[in-house]
Every structure is written in C-alpha cells, then in structure tokens.
Design an enzyme around this catalytic site. Structure first.
Site, PDB file in Angstrom:
ATOM      1  N   GLY A  29      61.368  80.193 -10.898  1.00  0.00           N
ATOM      2  CA  GLY A  29      62.187  81.021 -11.778  1.00  0.00           C
ATOM      3  C   GLY A  29      61.949  82.485 -11.491  1.00  0.00           C
ATOM      4  O   GLY A  29      61.008  82.850 -10.786  1.00  0.00           O
ATOM      5  N   GLY A  31      62.299  86.649 -13.278  1.00  0.00           N
ATOM      6  CA  GLY A  31      62.525  87.522 -14.426  1.00  0.00           C
ATOM      7  C   GLY A  31      62.437  88.960 -13.983  1.00  0.00           C
ATOM      8  O   GLY A  31      62.236  89.251 -12.794  1.00  0.00           O
ATOM      9  N   LYS A  35      58.380  86.888 -10.379  1.00  0.00           N
ATOM     10  CA  LYS A  35      58.787  85.505 -10.154  1.00  0.00           C
ATOM     11  C   LYS A  35      57.723  84.532 -10.650  1.00  0.00           C
ATOM     12  O   LYS A  35      56.574  84.903 -10.866  1.00  0.00           O
ATOM     13  CB  LYS A  35      59.008  85.256  -8.655  1.00  0.00           C
ATOM     14  CG  LYS A  35      60.070  86.138  -8.009  1.00  0.00           C
ATOM     15  CD  LYS A  35      60.168  85.853  -6.514  1.00  0.00           C
ATOM     16  CE  LYS A  35      61.233  86.740  -5.878  1.00  0.00           C
ATOM     17  NZ  LYS A  35      61.356  86.484  -4.406  1.00  0.00           N
ATOM     18  N   VAL A  36      58.148  83.282 -10.793  1.00  0.00           N
ATOM     19  CA  VAL A  36      57.213  82.189 -11.038  1.00  0.00           C
ATOM     20  C   VAL A  36      57.326  81.240  -9.852  1.00  0.00           C
ATOM     21  O   VAL A  36      58.422  80.778  -9.516  1.00  0.00           O
ATOM     22  CB  VAL A  36      57.524  81.439 -12.343  1.00  0.00           C
ATOM     23  CG1 VAL A  36      56.582  80.250 -12.504  1.00  0.00           C
ATOM     24  CG2 VAL A  36      57.404  82.367 -13.535  1.00  0.00           C
ATOM     25  N   LYS A  51      52.710  82.847 -12.186  1.00  0.00           N
ATOM     26  CA  LYS A  51      53.612  83.900 -12.638  1.00  0.00           C
ATOM     27  C   LYS A  51      53.181  85.205 -11.968  1.00  0.00           C
ATOM     28  O   LYS A  51      52.066  85.686 -12.186  1.00  0.00           O
ATOM     29  CB  LYS A  51      53.538  84.023 -14.159  1.00  0.00           C
ATOM     30  CG  LYS A  51      54.621  84.859 -14.797  1.00  0.00           C
ATOM     31  CD  LYS A  51      54.558  84.697 -16.320  1.00  0.00           C
ATOM     32  CE  LYS A  51      55.684  85.401 -17.017  1.00  0.00           C
ATOM     33  NZ  LYS A  51      55.651  85.167 -18.484  1.00  0.00           N
ATOM     34  N   ASP A 145      59.532  83.801 -30.576  1.00  0.00           N
ATOM     35  CA  ASP A 145      60.658  83.569 -29.667  1.00  0.00           C
ATOM     36  C   ASP A 145      60.772  82.083 -29.335  1.00  0.00           C
ATOM     37  O   ASP A 145      60.972  81.703 -28.192  1.00  0.00           O
ATOM     38  CB  ASP A 145      60.509  84.401 -28.398  1.00  0.00           C
ATOM     39  CG  ASP A 145      61.809  84.494 -27.603  1.00  0.00           C
ATOM     40  OD1 ASP A 145      62.893  84.312 -28.201  1.00  0.00           O
ATOM     41  OD2 ASP A 145      61.748  84.740 -26.384  1.00  0.00           O
TER      42      ASP A 145
END
Length: 444
Positions: A29, A31, A35-36, A51, A145
């Site tokens: 993934g 963000g 990245k992850v 991460k 969240d």
C-alpha cells in the site's frame, strides 16, 4: 530501546532490497508519508509488513506527533486483535516500522467483494472488535478513526485493528476532561465530534464500532450521501434505517449504539452484557510482559529539520501538502476545522465549516468579496459572486455560487461552486473566505 539506527549498502527500491535482517518485497500500500512493503526475516523466514515513512514528507509538528503517537501506542498495546509493532528502524531519511503482516486484507475489501456477512460470523467479528477497543480504552487509548479500512482480517477470519496515528491518550484531553480535535472519517464519525464542543473518546469510538457492525450485517453504510452537508445532517439526527430482516437482538444493539445522544448511548460494559453480543463470546487474553508501558521515542530519530540529501537512485519530489481527505500514513483523516474538499480535479466545488449564522455568513461573504473587487448577486437565498469588470483584469473573470447548509446546532457548511473562471482566482477567493469565516483549528 525502540529506535535502532542501522547502516548498509542502499539498493534500488523494490524486491530484494535489504533492511538489516529483512528483505523487502512487493508494495502492499501507499500513503502520503511513504509505502508499506512486504518483508521477510531472512533468519526465520517469517513475513512482516514494513511501513516506510519518508521524513521529508512528514511536514509540520502535528504530523510528527502523529507518527510518534502511533509508535508509542502500538508498543503499549499487546492484544491479539491489534496489529503488533515489533521494532522501529531509522536512518537519516526514513523511519521503518516493522509490523505484523496480516494476510487477509482489509475488512472493507471483504465486504465490498462478498457483501454482508452471516449474522453469526458478523457477531464473532464484532465481539473481537469490542474486545479489542475495550482493551484499548482500559489502556487509555482512544482510536478515533475506526472504520472498515482500518480493520484487517487474517487467514483464520480474525480481525486486527491498525492505524493508530489519530489515536488519543488521556493527556490529550483538556481541562473539561474531553477531547476537542475533530478527526475521523466522514461516514464513521460520531455526531458529538461534528458538534465541535468536545467529546468523550470512548463514547465516540463506540459509535464508530456501531457503524462497522451495521455494515458487517447489512453490506452498506447506515449514513451515506455524496453531499457532506446532507451526510452530517443524517448523522446528527441519527435516523438510521435498520432492516427488519435482522434478528431482534441485532436490531436492538445497533439501535442502542447508533444513538446520536452520547449521554444515553450504550457503553462498553452494557454491550458486553447484551444477550445478542454474549452468544458464543470468548474474551481474548491480551499479552502482558515486563516491558515498560510508556515507550519513549527518540526525538532525534523523528527529526525533520536537517535531512541528508536523497540518494541519486531516487527521483526528487517536492514535499507533499496534506489536505483533509488525503491519506495520512495509511489512513484517511477528516479535519472539519476549515477544511477543503476536492470534488474533482478542477476543484469546481469546495466546502468549509463555520460557526457563523446563515445571516451573518451571507453578510460577511458579501462584505469580503466586495472588498476583493467582486460583485454579488442574490437570488433564491443564494449568493453569486461575479467578476466581469475589465478594469480589474488582475482578478480575472469568475462566477461562483455560494450556499449555506445547517448540519447541527451552530455548525454550518459553506459550499462554493465555480461556474466558470480562472482557477487561481477561484482558489484565492476560497482561501480568503475559509480563513476569515471557517471554524478555527482546535488545539490538541
């Protein structure tokens, strides 16, 4: 010691890159902060999720605090339904969080592809969710969240909660004992958070758990609308349509959780005492060890001031500016304190919240745009901002409609819609109006 500085020959990012004893693989993934990636411990062969946070993308003290909070919170929580943080590595340009790898993906993807779960399966997931969130609350951690995207599922169907970078601890409360930072994700946020008057972190987390339960059992959101103002009105009223085909026990617990009044909303203890919830419930056994509960994060490792030059193998990128609906870390962030929302690439529709009354907003908008050299037309309760004066060419031609929506007591959304005109002039106008009339940021 949490932060371990390491050195090693840098390889081109991708499969085969080494990070100490870890070999990095495919990207899981991305963000705004990085990245992850999937990683394998070359000694044990065990898989992890790493991460990777780019320090030069962590702009501002609030974002640094979020990263530090996530690391310290994850080191504190040792529950089978929380994604575990095993270690943190750092060099001068990056922070590497070595996390538990959950191979089943997000609960969001599971529901999106297969639809609602059978009630018995949904109850089991909800029991794990409540067990985990209750544990966090007992540790003084409020997630803030909770949503399907932040609930992972392993190969055995057990859930793992992730993304604690918006979490809060007791020290984040003000003198009134309440939290005041407006955050969360639109469809999952509790009405008291939108009211901007302070809220209890545990009670608002329970609301989000109720939204997750509703989606698990029905396959769709209890509150949804593309128009944010309409969405927030629905959340404030708490008028949720509960399907009659759910069992009476499921209907009852959903109704008690999605109570818009936080004072009468069901509590964690009441949920655990509910007959529908208790069916087949086996509490988890959190791991407790001798490690110190409160982990100190080395400020030097998280410094964003003096960064080393980026490797020649990496293409230089400008710092990313974070807006309200972009990904932060790997989670969405909503800040109603004067936010912008991009409806499309042309930014034709932008909204911000305000505490001014509709009458005051109308008068102040007219006053501000007039001072900026624009003209104002009024029709059917709406304002239209226009600029066609050839003598004011520096401003350019522009036509913008302004409308005010009430979403709660003393809380309104101003919606600005561009019909035509110069994009830069439009953004200048929006920035001026939101800065002067928007809800000021709440201190943490």
């Amino acid at each position: 010691m949490v932060i371990i500085n390491f050195a090693g020959k840098k390889k081109k990012e991708g499969q085969g890159m080494r990070l100490g004893k870890y070999e990095l693989g495919k990207t899981l993934g991305e963000g705004n902060f990085g990245k992850v990636k999937l990683a394998k411990n070359t000694d044990s062969g065990k898989l992890y999720a790493v991460k990777i946070l780019e320090k030069n993308k962590i702009i501002g003290p609030n974002n640094v605090d979020q990263i530090k909070r996530e690391i310290s919170t994850l080191k504190l929580l040792k529950h089978p339904n929380v994604v575990r943080l095993y270690e943190v590595l750092a060099n001068k340009s990056k922070i590497y969080m070595v996390l538990e790898y959950v191979n089943g993906g997000e609960l969001f993807d599971k529901i999106s592809s297969k639809g609602k779960l059978k009630e018995a399966d949904g109850r089991k997931m909800f029991q794990q969710l409540i067990d985990c969130v209750s544990y966090c609350h007992n540790k003084g951690v409020f997630h803030r969240d909770l949503k399907l995207e932040n609930v992972l599922v392993d190969s055995r169907g057990n859930i793992k909660i992730t993304d604690f970078n918006l979490s809060a601890l007791p020290q984040h409360c003000r003198e009134d004992g309440l939290l005041h930072t407006t955050c969360g994700s639109p469809n999952y946020v509790a009405p008291e958070i939108l009211a901007n008057r302070g809220y209890d972190g545990a009670t608002s987390d329970i609301w989000s758990c109720g939204v997750i339960l509703y989606v698990i059992l029905t396959g769709y959101l209890p509150f949804d609308d593309r128009n944010l103002a309409v969405l927030y009105q629905k959340i404030f009223k708490g008028e949720v349509q509960i399907p009659k085909w759910l069992s009476p026990g499921a209907q009852n617990i959903v109704k008690r959780i999605l109570d818009p009044n936080p004072k009468t909303r069901i509590t964690m203890d009441m949920i655990k005492d509910d007959e529908w919830f208790k069916e087949g419930y086996t509490p988890a056994n959190p791991e407790e060890d001798e490690e110190e509960d409160h982990v100190h994060i080395d400020d030097e490792a998280l410094s964003i001031h003096e960064l080393s030059p980026r490797s020649e193998q990496e293409s230089p990128e400008p710092p990313t500016l974070i807006n309200a609906f972009q990904l932060i870390g790997m989670s969405s962030f909503l800040d109603l304190s004067g936010f912008f929302e991009k409806e499309d690439v042309s930014e034709r529709k932008i909204r911000f919240t305000s505490n001014y009354s509709p009458k005051d907003l109308t008068e102040k908008i007219e006053e501000i745009v007039t001072e900026m050299g624009f003209g104002v037309q009024k029709k059917n309760g709406k304002l239209k901002v226009v600029q066609e004066n050839k003598a004011q060419k520096s401003l350019g031609s522009l036509s913008v409609a302004a409308e005010v929506f009430e979403i709660g007591p003393s809380l309104y959304v101003v919606e600005l819609r561009k019909s035509y005109g110069d994009a830069s002039v439009y953004r200048q106008l929006c920035k001026k109006l939101s800065n002067d009339l928007g809800v000021p940021p709440s201190p943490r």
